[in-house]
Design an enzyme around this catalytic site. Sequence first.
Site, PDB file in Angstrom:
ATOM      1  N   CYS A  90       0.811  -1.221   0.000  1.00 36.32           N
ATOM      2  CA  CYS A  90       0.000   0.000   0.000  1.00 36.32           C
ATOM      3  C   CYS A  90       0.848   1.277   0.000  1.00 36.32           C
ATOM      4  O   CYS A  90       1.403   1.616  -1.026  1.00 36.32           O
ATOM      5  CB  CYS A  90      -1.030  -0.033   1.132  1.00 36.32           C
ATOM      6  SG  CYS A  90      -2.383   1.120   0.831  1.00 36.32           S
TER       7      CYS A  90
ATOM      8  N   HIS B 166      -3.496  -5.227   0.229  1.00 32.83           N
ATOM      9  CA  HIS B 166      -3.030  -5.636   1.558  1.00 32.83           C
ATOM     10  C   HIS B 166      -3.091  -7.156   1.727  1.00 32.83           C
ATOM     11  O   HIS B 166      -4.060  -7.672   2.298  1.00 32.83           O
ATOM     12  CB  HIS B 166      -3.889  -4.976   2.648  1.00 32.83           C
ATOM     13  CG  HIS B 166      -3.578  -3.535   2.884  1.00 32.83           C
ATOM     14  ND1 HIS B 166      -2.661  -3.105   3.823  1.00 32.83           N
ATOM     15  CD2 HIS B 166      -4.049  -2.415   2.289  1.00 32.83           C
ATOM     16  CE1 HIS B 166      -2.590  -1.782   3.815  1.00 32.83           C
ATOM     17  NE2 HIS B 166      -3.422  -1.332   2.888  1.00 32.83           N
TER      18      HIS B 166
ATOM     19  N   GLU C 278      -1.707  -8.950   3.826  1.00 28.95           N
ATOM     20  CA  GLU C 278      -1.696  -9.366   5.242  1.00 28.95           C
ATOM     21  C   GLU C 278      -3.121  -9.557   5.785  1.00 28.95           C
ATOM     22  O   GLU C 278      -3.295 -10.187   6.824  1.00 28.95           O
ATOM     23  CB  GLU C 278      -0.883  -8.372   6.104  1.00 28.95           C
ATOM     24  CG  GLU C 278      -1.584  -7.075   6.486  1.00 28.95           C
ATOM     25  CD  GLU C 278      -1.589  -6.027   5.366  1.00 28.95           C
ATOM     26  OE1 GLU C 278      -1.229  -6.361   4.224  1.00 28.95           O
ATOM     27  OE2 GLU C 278      -1.980  -4.878   5.656  1.00 28.95           O
TER      28      GLU C 278
END
Length: 236
Positions: A108, A212, A214
Amino acid sequence: MKKPLIGLTPLYDTEQEKLWMRPNYMEAVEAAGGIPLVLPLSKDPADIAALARLCDGFLFTGGPDVHPARFGEETLRFCGAINEQRDNLELALLNEVQTLQKPVLGICRGIQLINVGLGGTLYQDIPAQVEGLPVAHSQQRPYTVPIHTVTVEPNTPLAEIAGPGELLVNSMHHQAIRELAPSLRCAARSKDGLVECVYLPGHPFFLAVQWHPEYLWKEYQVQQKIINRFVDASKT
Ligand code: MN
Protein backbone atom coordinates in the site's frame (compact mmCIF):
# COMPACT_ATOMS: atom_id res chain seq x y z
CA MET A 1 18.24 -23.01 8.94
CA LYS A 2 18.24 -19.66 10.69
CA LYS A 3 14.91 -17.83 10.45
CA PRO A 4 15.20 -14.56 8.54
CA LEU A 5 14.79 -11.31 10.43
CA ILE A 6 12.23 -9.12 8.63
CA GLY A 7 12.39 -5.40 9.38
CA LEU A 8 8.94 -3.75 9.33
CA THR A 9 8.77 0.01 8.87
CA PRO A 10 6.84 1.32 11.89
CA LEU A 11 3.34 2.77 11.89
CA TYR A 12 3.44 6.17 13.55
CA ASP A 13 0.60 8.28 14.86
CA THR A 14 1.99 11.83 14.73
CA GLU A 15 -0.94 13.37 16.65
CA GLN A 16 -0.63 11.06 19.62
CA GLU A 17 3.12 10.49 19.14
CA LYS A 18 2.64 6.73 19.21
CA LEU A 19 4.71 4.16 17.39
CA TRP A 20 2.63 1.07 16.67
CA MET A 21 2.18 -2.02 14.52
CA ARG A 22 -0.85 -3.87 13.18
CA PRO A 23 -0.50 -7.49 14.38
CA ASN A 24 -1.56 -9.05 11.06
CA TYR A 25 1.63 -7.81 9.35
CA MET A 26 3.62 -9.67 12.02
CA GLU A 27 1.44 -12.80 11.93
CA ALA A 28 1.80 -13.00 8.16
CA VAL A 29 5.62 -12.81 8.42
CA GLU A 30 5.66 -15.38 11.24
CA ALA A 31 3.42 -17.78 9.33
CA ALA A 32 5.84 -17.52 6.40
CA GLY A 33 8.76 -18.52 8.66
CA GLY A 34 10.26 -15.12 9.44
CA ILE A 35 10.82 -13.13 12.62
CA PRO A 36 9.15 -9.71 12.35
CA LEU A 37 11.08 -6.82 13.87
CA VAL A 38 9.44 -3.40 14.06
CA LEU A 39 12.07 -0.80 13.21
CA PRO A 40 12.61 2.43 15.17
CA LEU A 41 12.04 5.85 13.60
CA SER A 42 15.78 6.46 13.33
CA LYS A 43 17.05 9.77 11.98
CA ASP A 44 20.81 9.19 11.96
CA PRO A 45 21.93 7.95 8.51
CA ALA A 46 24.56 5.70 10.12
CA ASP A 47 21.89 4.10 12.33
CA ILE A 48 19.62 3.54 9.33
CA ALA A 49 22.52 1.92 7.48
CA ALA A 50 23.10 -0.34 10.50
CA LEU A 51 19.42 -1.39 10.50
CA ALA A 52 19.69 -2.15 6.78
CA ARG A 53 22.63 -4.46 7.50
CA LEU A 54 20.92 -6.08 10.51
CA CYS A 55 17.75 -7.39 8.87
CA ASP A 56 17.53 -9.98 6.08
CA GLY A 57 14.44 -8.54 4.39
CA PHE A 58 12.32 -5.39 4.63
CA LEU A 59 8.58 -4.89 4.62
CA PHE A 60 7.53 -1.32 3.77
CA THR A 61 4.12 -1.10 5.46
CA GLY A 62 0.93 0.86 4.77
CA GLY A 63 0.20 4.29 6.18
CA PRO A 64 -0.36 7.95 5.38
CA ASP A 65 0.41 9.82 2.16
CA VAL A 66 3.95 10.56 1.03
CA HIS A 67 4.60 14.33 1.13
CA PRO A 68 3.99 15.60 -2.45
CA ALA A 69 7.17 17.72 -2.20
CA ARG A 70 9.05 14.40 -2.35
CA PHE A 71 7.95 14.08 -5.97
CA GLY A 72 8.16 17.78 -6.80
CA GLU A 73 4.50 18.78 -6.42
CA GLU A 74 2.49 21.27 -4.41
CA THR A 75 -0.01 19.66 -2.05
CA LEU A 76 -3.47 19.45 -3.63
CA ARG A 77 -6.59 19.87 -1.52
CA PHE A 78 -7.55 16.18 -1.57
CA CYS A 79 -4.15 14.92 -0.47
CA GLY A 80 -4.36 13.18 2.93
CA ALA A 81 -2.28 13.38 6.09
CA ILE A 82 1.46 13.05 5.70
CA ASN A 83 4.16 11.80 8.04
CA GLU A 84 7.56 13.39 7.57
CA GLN A 85 9.31 11.13 10.04
CA ARG A 86 8.25 8.04 8.11
CA ASP A 87 9.14 9.63 4.78
CA ASN A 88 12.63 10.40 6.12
CA LEU A 89 13.26 6.96 7.59
CA GLU A 90 11.77 4.95 4.73
CA LEU A 91 13.43 6.87 1.89
CA ALA A 92 16.84 6.57 3.56
CA LEU A 93 16.24 2.90 4.38
CA LEU A 94 15.13 2.13 0.82
CA ASN A 95 18.36 3.62 -0.45
CA GLU A 96 20.50 1.48 1.88
CA VAL A 97 18.51 -1.69 1.26
CA GLN A 98 18.73 -1.28 -2.48
CA THR A 99 22.50 -0.92 -2.29
CA LEU A 100 22.69 -4.12 -0.22
CA GLN A 101 20.32 -5.93 -2.67
CA LYS A 102 18.23 -7.27 0.22
CA PRO A 103 14.65 -8.51 -0.39
CA VAL A 104 11.87 -5.93 -0.23
CA LEU A 105 8.09 -6.23 -0.05
CA GLY A 106 6.05 -3.03 -0.25
CA ILE A 107 2.39 -2.89 0.80
CA CYS A 108 0.00 0.00 0.00
CA ARG A 109 1.89 3.13 1.15
CA GLY A 110 4.93 0.89 0.59
CA ILE A 111 4.44 0.72 -3.20
CA GLN A 112 3.88 4.49 -3.29
CA LEU A 113 6.92 5.28 -1.13
CA ILE A 114 9.11 2.96 -3.21
CA ASN A 115 7.93 4.53 -6.46
CA VAL A 116 8.66 8.04 -5.15
CA GLY A 117 12.01 6.95 -3.69
CA LEU A 118 13.07 5.60 -7.08
CA GLY A 119 11.99 8.74 -8.94
CA GLY A 120 8.30 8.23 -9.81
CA THR A 121 5.20 10.30 -9.01
CA LEU A 122 1.77 9.68 -7.47
CA TYR A 123 -1.85 10.64 -7.96
CA GLN A 124 -2.45 12.61 -4.77
CA ASP A 125 -6.11 11.52 -4.86
CA ILE A 126 -7.59 9.01 -7.30
CA PRO A 127 -11.20 10.34 -7.39
CA ALA A 128 -9.95 13.91 -7.94
CA GLN A 129 -7.31 13.11 -10.56
CA VAL A 130 -8.27 9.97 -12.47
CA GLU A 131 -10.72 10.51 -15.30
CA GLY A 132 -13.51 8.12 -16.21
CA LEU A 133 -14.94 5.60 -13.78
CA PRO A 134 -12.23 4.53 -11.37
CA VAL A 135 -12.80 1.23 -9.60
CA ALA A 136 -13.68 1.56 -5.87
CA HIS A 137 -10.16 1.65 -4.43
CA SER A 138 -11.19 2.77 -0.91
CA GLN A 139 -13.21 -0.09 0.49
CA GLN A 140 -15.08 -0.22 3.78
CA ARG A 141 -14.45 -2.99 6.32
CA PRO A 142 -14.11 -5.97 6.31
CA TYR A 143 -10.70 -5.77 4.66
CA THR A 144 -10.48 -9.57 4.49
CA VAL A 145 -12.87 -9.50 1.51
CA PRO A 146 -11.46 -8.73 -1.97
CA ILE A 147 -13.33 -6.02 -3.91
CA HIS A 148 -11.64 -5.69 -7.27
CA THR A 149 -9.44 -7.64 -9.63
CA VAL A 150 -6.01 -6.90 -11.03
CA THR A 151 -4.72 -8.29 -14.29
CA VAL A 152 -1.34 -9.91 -13.79
CA GLU A 153 1.12 -9.20 -16.59
CA PRO A 154 2.93 -12.24 -18.02
CA ASN A 155 6.67 -12.76 -17.50
CA THR A 156 6.73 -10.85 -14.21
CA PRO A 157 7.63 -12.08 -10.70
CA LEU A 158 3.92 -11.79 -9.79
CA ALA A 159 2.98 -14.03 -12.73
CA GLU A 160 5.48 -16.61 -11.41
CA ILE A 161 3.68 -16.55 -8.05
CA ALA A 162 0.04 -16.10 -9.08
CA GLY A 163 0.02 -17.19 -12.69
CA PRO A 164 -1.13 -14.88 -15.50
CA GLY A 165 -4.72 -13.59 -15.63
CA GLU A 166 -6.89 -12.04 -12.95
CA LEU A 167 -6.23 -11.88 -9.25
CA LEU A 168 -8.71 -10.81 -6.55
CA VAL A 169 -7.48 -8.07 -4.19
CA ASN A 170 -8.70 -5.81 -1.42
CA SER A 171 -8.18 -2.06 -1.79
CA MET A 172 -7.69 0.64 0.86
CA HIS A 173 -5.90 3.42 -0.99
CA HIS A 174 -6.89 6.83 -2.33
CA GLN A 175 -3.50 7.44 -3.95
CA ALA A 176 -1.76 5.46 -6.68
CA ILE A 177 1.29 5.48 -8.93
CA ARG A 178 1.07 8.09 -11.69
CA GLU A 179 4.47 8.01 -13.44
CA LEU A 180 6.31 4.79 -12.77
CA ALA A 181 9.90 5.19 -11.51
CA PRO A 182 12.38 4.58 -14.36
CA SER A 183 13.84 1.41 -12.80
CA LEU A 184 10.49 -0.19 -11.85
CA ARG A 185 8.24 -2.34 -14.04
CA CYS A 186 4.48 -2.84 -13.73
CA ALA A 187 3.34 -6.38 -12.87
CA ALA A 188 -0.43 -5.82 -12.51
CA ARG A 189 -3.11 -3.23 -13.21
CA SER A 190 -6.70 -2.73 -12.09
CA LYS A 191 -9.49 -2.49 -14.70
CA ASP A 192 -9.25 1.34 -14.69
CA GLY A 193 -5.58 1.08 -15.67
CA LEU A 194 -3.94 1.94 -12.34
CA VAL A 195 -0.65 0.25 -11.44
CA GLU A 196 -1.30 -2.21 -8.58
CA CYS A 197 1.99 -4.14 -8.47
CA VAL A 198 5.59 -3.27 -9.37
CA TYR A 199 8.95 -5.02 -9.31
CA LEU A 200 12.60 -4.15 -9.81
CA PRO A 201 14.10 -6.32 -12.56
CA GLY A 202 17.38 -8.06 -11.79
CA HIS A 203 16.90 -7.86 -8.02
CA PRO A 204 16.74 -11.10 -5.94
CA PHE A 205 13.25 -10.14 -4.65
CA PHE A 206 11.78 -6.67 -4.90
CA LEU A 207 8.01 -6.58 -5.20
CA ALA A 208 5.42 -4.02 -4.09
CA VAL A 209 1.65 -4.30 -4.14
CA GLN A 210 -1.07 -1.68 -3.80
CA TRP A 211 -3.36 -4.08 -1.91
CA HIS A 212 -3.03 -5.64 1.56
CA PRO A 213 -2.08 -9.35 1.43
CA GLU A 214 -1.70 -9.37 5.24
CA TYR A 215 -5.52 -9.27 5.47
CA LEU A 216 -6.02 -11.96 2.81
CA TRP A 217 -3.32 -14.63 3.28
CA LYS A 218 -5.35 -16.88 5.58
CA GLU A 219 -8.06 -17.42 2.98
CA TYR A 220 -6.32 -16.78 -0.33
CA GLN A 221 -3.39 -19.04 -1.11
CA VAL A 222 -1.86 -16.74 -3.74
CA GLN A 223 -1.67 -13.90 -1.20
CA GLN A 224 0.09 -16.21 1.26
CA LYS A 225 2.48 -17.23 -1.50
CA ILE A 226 3.50 -13.60 -2.06
CA ILE A 227 4.55 -13.28 1.59
CA ASN A 228 6.16 -16.75 1.59
CA ARG A 229 8.29 -15.93 -1.45
CA PHE A 230 9.45 -12.69 0.17
CA VAL A 231 10.41 -14.41 3.44
CA ASP A 232 12.04 -17.34 1.58
CA ALA A 233 14.13 -14.88 -0.45
CA SER A 234 15.27 -13.33 2.85
CA LYS A 235 16.78 -16.62 4.09
CA THR A 236 20.56 -16.34 3.95
MN1 MN B 1 -6.95 -0.84 -5.67
